[in-house]
Scaffold this active site. Structure first.
Site, short mmCIF file in Angstrom:
data_model
loop_
_atom_site.label_atom_id
_atom_site.label_comp_id
_atom_site.label_asym_id
_atom_site.label_seq_id
_atom_site.Cartn_x
_atom_site.Cartn_y
_atom_site.Cartn_z
CE LYS A 35 -0.04 0.14 4.70
NZ LYS A 35 -1.26 -0.16 6.61
NE ARG A 130 -6.51 0.36 12.37
CZ ARG A 130 -5.33 0.67 12.20
NH1 ARG A 130 -3.66 1.30 12.47
NH2 ARG A 130 -4.62 -0.44 11.71
CE1 TYR A 259 15.04 30.35 4.99
CE2 TYR A 259 15.21 28.95 4.91
CZ TYR A 259 14.82 30.32 4.26
OH TYR A 259 14.31 29.98 2.86
CG MET A 307 10.70 23.25 0.23
SD MET A 307 9.59 24.67 -1.32
CE MET A 307 9.16 25.25 0.13
#
Length: 363
Positions: A35, A130, A259, A307
């Site tokens: 999957k 679940r 950053y 990024m």
């Protein structure tokens, strides 16, 4: 391919890991879980490479049809079953197996033509809470399905909440619930064992509960166990994520990198900029010190991931240069190590790889 970021996929390792899964339960078949595009590795490519698979498991019908249209002939199991009754015609047409976990799904099957033939995996909620029928409702669901002409076969199914945590008793508690619930039911073909249970809970796929195991993350070479055992140590990583150094800076002590000034150099350092970032799927929240390998030498991430780029410490790798290869995870830097430094798990690393990362397949 100009940008040097790529995911190298080792198909031979994928087959090896499937065989490790099969070896743990010789009396069972194994549903290879592919999957989420084979956990980010490429479902069609991996399915074609595993002609020996007894069956494949996917999350939804779109994933199953993609495999069928690519020529995959083995049985395909819909692990979440169908979401709408309209899918049942497609399930019939493409010869898919479907999980069932709710009464409304049984009612939908009852309304189908009697000429239809469904292979059903009936899910028991043995404690994860679940999906699935409660132990009280499960026998009734089983009997309803047993009487339907549209149902050819029924497999008992459950899912474990804590199979990877061997110090917890939850798995044995769930198995006890399964044994008690199924004691009076006719068919005993079962599928309980995920990767962790396949590797570490033989009672979950013993002769009493034999039928199908459902190996997932282990197929991709990531160890699902908190403490590896002799079987899980045999797993080989399938994906190696690499890029290259595209710039080098000499940064003085007490100056910052990246950053937010998150990382401040404790000494004069050589910093390499690598062409990979969170837009490629490398986690933005990776901590300073997350391991990487540059030209075969282990070092670490320094500074916040951006990024398209991240920065690594090259101070003690004097021969590192523009174009040096950086392994982010793979056969040398294990995905579990990286995941730990990102407060996550290998599943999210693999499935987070984005479309702009070139995939290279090899035998």
């Amino acid at each position: 391919m100009a940008r040097p970021t790529k995911a190298s996929i080792d198909l031979a390792a994928f087959r090896h890991n499937y065989r490790v899964a099969k070896a743990q339960s010789p009396n069972s078949k194994a549903v290879a879980i592919i999957k989420a595009d084979a956990y980010g590795h490429g479902a069609v490519k991996l399915a074609h490479s595993l002609s020996e698979a007894d069956a494949f498991g996917v999350a939804c019908i779109e994933e199953a049809i993609e495999l069928r249209e690519a020529g995959i002939k083995q049985p395909i199991l819909l692990l979440e079953g169908f979401f709408e009754a309209s899918e049942l015609e497609l399930i019939q047409r493409h010869h898919l197996w479907t999980a069932l976990h709710s009464q409304h799904q049984i009612e939908a099957i009852k309304r189908q033509p009697e000429s239809y033939n469904f292979n059903v995996w009936l899910k028991l909620d043995s404690g994860m809470h679940r999906l699935g029928f409660s132990p009280q409702d499960y026998p009734s669901a089983f009997e309803q399905l047993s009487e339907l002409p549209q149902v050819d076969n029924i497999v008992h199914m459950t899912h474990f909440a804590c199979a990877d945590e061997l110090d917890k008793s939850m798995t044995q508690s769930q198995l006890k619930t399964c044994k008690a619930t199924l004691a009076q039911l006719k068919t005993q073909t079962s599928s309980f064992a995920n990767s962790a249970a396949t590797l570490a809970h033989p009672s979950s796929h013993s002769e009493q509960f034999s039928g199908y195991t459902r190996p997932g993350i282990m197929l991709y070479g990531a160890d699902p166990l908190l403490h590896p055992n002799s079987a899980s140590k045999q797993l080989i990583p399938v994906m190696t994520l690499t890029s290259k150094i595209i710039a080098i800076r000499e940064v003085k002590a007490q100056e910052s990198v990246g950053y937010g000034e998150r990382y401040r150099c404790e000494r004069n350092m050589k910093i390499g900029t690598v062409a990979i970032g969170y837009a490629d799927g490398y986690p933005r929240h990776a901590k300073d010190g997350t391991p990487v390998m540059v030209d075969g030498i282990r070092t670490q991430l320094v500074g916040r991931v951006s990024m398209d780029m991240l920065t690594v410490d090259l101070t003690d790798i004097p021969n590192a240069d523009i174009g040096s290869t950086v392994e982010l995870w793979g056969k040398n830097v294990k995905s579990a190590e990286v995941a730990h430094c990102c407060d996550t798990i290998p599943y999210t690393l693999f499935t987070g790889i984005t479309r702009r990362v070139y995939k290279e397949y090899s035998e």
